[in-house]
Design a protein around this motif. Sequence first.
Motif, PDB file in Angstrom:
ATOM      1  N   GLN A 209       9.820   8.943  13.272  1.00  0.00           N
ATOM      2  CA  GLN A 209       9.503   7.532  13.144  1.00  0.00           C
ATOM      3  C   GLN A 209      10.764   6.795  12.707  1.00  0.00           C
ATOM      4  OE1 GLN A 209       6.520   7.317  10.069  1.00  0.00           O
ATOM      5  NE2 GLN A 209       7.913   7.951   8.460  1.00  0.00           N
ATOM      6  N   PRO A 210      10.804   5.464  12.818  1.00  0.00           N
ATOM      7  CA  PRO A 210      11.973   4.755  12.297  1.00  0.00           C
ATOM      8  C   PRO A 210      12.192   5.100  10.829  1.00  0.00           C
ATOM      9  CG  PRO A 210      10.599   3.288  13.602  1.00  0.00           C
ATOM     10  CD  PRO A 210       9.824   4.568  13.455  1.00  0.00           C
ATOM     11  N   ALA A 211      13.434   5.379  10.460  1.00  0.00           N
ATOM     12  CA  ALA A 211      13.721   5.842   9.095  1.00  0.00           C
ATOM     13  C   ALA A 211      13.330   4.819   8.044  1.00  0.00           C
ATOM     14  CB  ALA A 211      15.204   6.188   8.967  1.00  0.00           C
ATOM     15  N   ASP A 212      13.294   3.545   8.417  1.00  0.00           N
ATOM     16  CA  ASP A 212      12.963   2.504   7.440  1.00  0.00           C
ATOM     17  C   ASP A 212      11.504   2.066   7.506  1.00  0.00           C
ATOM     18  OD1 ASP A 212      13.036   1.238   9.879  1.00  0.00           O
ATOM     19  OD2 ASP A 212      14.282  -0.441   9.228  1.00  0.00           O
ATOM     20  N   LYS A 213      10.662   2.844   8.183  1.00  0.00           N
ATOM     21  CA  LYS A 213       9.251   2.447   8.316  1.00  0.00           C
ATOM     22  C   LYS A 213       8.580   2.292   6.954  1.00  0.00           C
ATOM     23  CE  LYS A 213       4.853   3.599  10.551  1.00  0.00           C
ATOM     24  NZ  LYS A 213       4.054   3.397   9.338  1.00  0.00           N
ATOM     25  N   PHE A 214       8.880   3.179   6.011  1.00  0.00           N
ATOM     26  CA  PHE A 214       8.255   3.078   4.693  1.00  0.00           C
ATOM     27  C   PHE A 214       8.675   1.789   3.988  1.00  0.00           C
ATOM     28  CE2 PHE A 214      12.328   4.804   3.563  1.00  0.00           C
ATOM     29  CZ  PHE A 214      12.576   4.427   2.246  1.00  0.00           C
ATOM     30  N   LEU A 215       9.896   1.343   4.246  1.00  0.00           N
ATOM     31  CA  LEU A 215      10.368   0.085   3.660  1.00  0.00           C
ATOM     32  C   LEU A 215       9.632  -1.106   4.267  1.00  0.00           C
ATOM     33  CD1 LEU A 215      14.187   0.860   3.652  1.00  0.00           C
ATOM     34  CD2 LEU A 215      12.705   0.740   1.653  1.00  0.00           C
ATOM     35  N   GLU A 216       9.424  -1.058   5.569  1.00  0.00           N
ATOM     36  CA  GLU A 216       8.678  -2.118   6.229  1.00  0.00           C
ATOM     37  C   GLU A 216       7.245  -2.175   5.703  1.00  0.00           C
ATOM     38  OE1 GLU A 216      10.020  -4.208   8.454  1.00  0.00           O
ATOM     39  OE2 GLU A 216      11.971  -3.217   8.533  1.00  0.00           O
ATOM     40  N   ASP A 217       6.632  -1.019   5.521  1.00  0.00           N
ATOM     41  CA  ASP A 217       5.261  -0.971   5.000  1.00  0.00           C
ATOM     42  C   ASP A 217       5.183  -1.539   3.586  1.00  0.00           C
ATOM     43  OD1 ASP A 217       4.501   0.203   7.371  1.00  0.00           O
ATOM     44  OD2 ASP A 217       4.424   2.253   6.570  1.00  0.00           O
ATOM     45  N   LEU A 218       6.150  -1.192   2.746  1.00  0.00           N
ATOM     46  CA  LEU A 218       6.150  -1.700   1.370  1.00  0.00           C
ATOM     47  C   LEU A 218       6.397  -3.210   1.349  1.00  0.00           C
ATOM     48  CD1 LEU A 218       8.104   1.206  -0.340  1.00  0.00           C
ATOM     49  CD2 LEU A 218       5.736   0.574  -0.800  1.00  0.00           C
TER      50      LEU A 218
ATOM     51  N   ASP B 285       5.517  -5.286   3.665  1.00  0.00           N
ATOM     52  CA  ASP B 285       4.244  -5.893   4.083  1.00  0.00           C
ATOM     53  C   ASP B 285       3.278  -6.011   2.904  1.00  0.00           C
ATOM     54  OD1 ASP B 285       4.972  -6.256   6.735  1.00  0.00           O
ATOM     55  OD2 ASP B 285       4.119  -4.342   7.402  1.00  0.00           O
ATOM     56  N   GLN B 286       3.234  -4.961   2.078  1.00  0.00           N
ATOM     57  CA  GLN B 286       2.341  -4.992   0.920  1.00  0.00           C
ATOM     58  C   GLN B 286       2.762  -6.066  -0.087  1.00  0.00           C
ATOM     59  OE1 GLN B 286       1.285  -1.127  -0.883  1.00  0.00           O
ATOM     60  NE2 GLN B 286       2.193  -0.146   0.915  1.00  0.00           N
ATOM     61  N   VAL B 287       4.068  -6.189  -0.304  1.00  0.00           N
ATOM     62  CA  VAL B 287       4.564  -7.207  -1.236  1.00  0.00           C
ATOM     63  C   VAL B 287       4.174  -8.601  -0.746  1.00  0.00           C
ATOM     64  CG1 VAL B 287       6.636  -8.267  -2.202  1.00  0.00           C
ATOM     65  CG2 VAL B 287       6.446  -5.773  -2.114  1.00  0.00           C
ATOM     66  N   LYS B 288       4.341  -8.848   0.542  1.00  0.00           N
ATOM     67  CA  LYS B 288       3.961 -10.148   1.096  1.00  0.00           C
ATOM     68  C   LYS B 288       2.463 -10.382   0.951  1.00  0.00           C
ATOM     69  CE  LYS B 288       4.188 -13.025   5.237  1.00  0.00           C
ATOM     70  NZ  LYS B 288       4.652 -13.139   6.643  1.00  0.00           N
ATOM     71  N   ALA B 289       1.674  -9.319   1.194  1.00  0.00           N
ATOM     72  CA  ALA B 289       0.225  -9.453   1.082  1.00  0.00           C
ATOM     73  C   ALA B 289      -0.221  -9.769  -0.344  1.00  0.00           C
ATOM     74  CB  ALA B 289      -0.463  -8.178   1.576  1.00  0.00           C
ATOM     75  N   ARG B 290       0.597  -9.435  -1.324  1.00  0.00           N
ATOM     76  CA  ARG B 290       0.273  -9.760  -2.713  1.00  0.00           C
ATOM     77  C   ARG B 290       0.643 -11.203  -3.065  1.00  0.00           C
ATOM     78  NH1 ARG B 290      -0.713  -5.846  -6.559  1.00  0.00           N
ATOM     79  NH2 ARG B 290      -1.067  -7.704  -7.846  1.00  0.00           N
ATOM     80  N   GLY B 291       1.135 -11.943  -2.100  1.00  0.00           N
ATOM     81  CA  GLY B 291       1.414 -13.347  -2.327  1.00  0.00           C
ATOM     82  C   GLY B 291       2.825 -13.663  -2.784  1.00  0.00           C
ATOM     83  N   VAL B 292       3.722 -12.689  -2.765  1.00  0.00           N
ATOM     84  CA  VAL B 292       5.103 -12.941  -3.205  1.00  0.00           C
ATOM     85  C   VAL B 292       5.842 -13.724  -2.129  1.00  0.00           C
ATOM     86  CG1 VAL B 292       7.290 -11.882  -3.869  1.00  0.00           C
ATOM     87  CG2 VAL B 292       5.133 -10.855  -4.617  1.00  0.00           C
ATOM     88  N   ARG B 293       6.506 -14.812  -2.545  1.00  0.00           N
ATOM     89  CA  ARG B 293       7.289 -15.633  -1.625  1.00  0.00           C
ATOM     90  C   ARG B 293       8.753 -15.728  -2.055  1.00  0.00           C
ATOM     91  NH1 ARG B 293       3.602 -14.353   0.567  1.00  0.00           N
ATOM     92  NH2 ARG B 293       1.914 -15.515   1.567  1.00  0.00           N
TER      93      ARG B 293
END
Length: 550
Positions: A178-187, A189-197
Amino acid sequence: MGQPRTQPHSGKLPGFLPGLLLAALVVGTAASLFPAEARPVPRLPLTRSGNAQSRNNPAAPLPRAAKESSLDRRIDQILRTSDARRGFWGIEVVESPSGRLLYRRDAQHLYIPASNLKMFTTAAAIEKLGPDYVFRTTVESDAAPDAQGRVGDLYFVGRGDPNLGSRTFPYTFKGPQQPADKFLEDLADQVKARGVREVGGTLVADDSYFLWEPFAPNWAADDLEWGYGAPVTALAFNDNALTLHVKPGAKAGDAAEVRLDPVPDYYTLKNRVETSATGTEKRIFVERLPGSMQLDVWGQIPVDAGEDTDTVAIANPPQLVAELFRRALEARGIAVKGQVEVRHFTRREAASLPDPFSKSPARVVLAEHDSPPLREAIKATNKESQNLHAEMLLRTLGRVVNNYGSLTVGLEVLNSFAAEQVGILPGETYFSDGSGLSREDLVAPHAVVKLLLYMARSPRFPAFFDSLPVSGIDGTLANHLTQDRVRGKIHAKTGSVEHVNTLSGYMDLPSGRRLAFSILANNHPLKDKVGSATLDAITLEIYRWFSKRR
């Protein structure tokens, strides 16, 4: 180039020559690359990081065979076919799990085990942490985001996960990536979903779960440039290594194509590799001086050669993780106002505190990533002979069992496991690291067999057994012992460093009997390929011999 030397050739491909040289030594000249599972290192005085089982209290000598056996003579014939006879070969074979002795040859002597040492580390991890242990990586802030989605400092906290990268699970050898940075992209996404801008403060790469000890004190300087000698960190990325690709140009005289993956711009890459004529010798040199971010590659590659690949160490993995995470956040519209900072925990800092690894400060977890269970993670460690993974496991043992994530305390846990659970006697082992990259590691074949028997009787044996390379099928044995008679019948850990070849594990006979065996060869003058072939021949002879006997 063979397998990583400890494997130090744990992964070297033919044609690359290691060039990490200390400035105090030779400047501008690259040393030749040893295929490595582990490399030679200078002897150092015994310290607290050494084996609790002192060399001054040696194990009692094992009983000798009354007379030379026919198997002895067959093994001697194999050794006489080359300069292998100039080395030292220790062998022990027993029935598993009963432990009934079948064959022994100098099994009480101490040998450099190379990557066979990983079996001790992974066995201890399975027994002490459990096969379902999970590594947790988190993104945290001091408080929840405010009404405008702002947080102060943002912490990316590593806790020893060795598989943050391109590897996919459930584990299969050379399986999908998988892309080596996939875990970073997933994390992200979670930060954005928590409302961080907005991150108004610093983006902190928190590497303090382990002490900042990126290298064992007795690793060789020229190991540290390569992927098999990558720095040990609590926050890792892609095995803390980049893949270096070298491909010939369209015709002789053209510049070769040289690139890094998966972060092409991490180093300033100076390419002076030329495409040479068909039939010429491939000679590729690589050099990165200590502390430098410039990678020099020069030499020649024949126009008809295939692409060569090797791995080079990432100089500062936590820093890279934070920089890549910043890009992922910004791509999602999350502004990062502050700088990136790496937070290490040094030995000097730890020495000044009464409880260095006291409870972490209370923070808000904004995102998290859980690793695959340990039973899956150790498959990569043993099948690929992954040095970094073994070293991270050793320090995790120290942190989880004794609340102190360091090389020294990890070794204390490993020694305790070996002595108190496996039954290793004083003088039968000397552990200096967790991977076998150190030339200070010493193990008797008899001690390795004790470990194999202990694990064979453990309820956690399936996880350990499944992590070992399989003859002719996968891991570092994929291209060894491929004959129909033994293909798929031997589960064993390989090991190699210059003048060292080792193989230990289990063999399943046609009768249904299972044997545990250890073959450790040291101080022979053979090239790695010839030493490995000699080891294979002895293993095949042992299998053939006992297949005919009850």
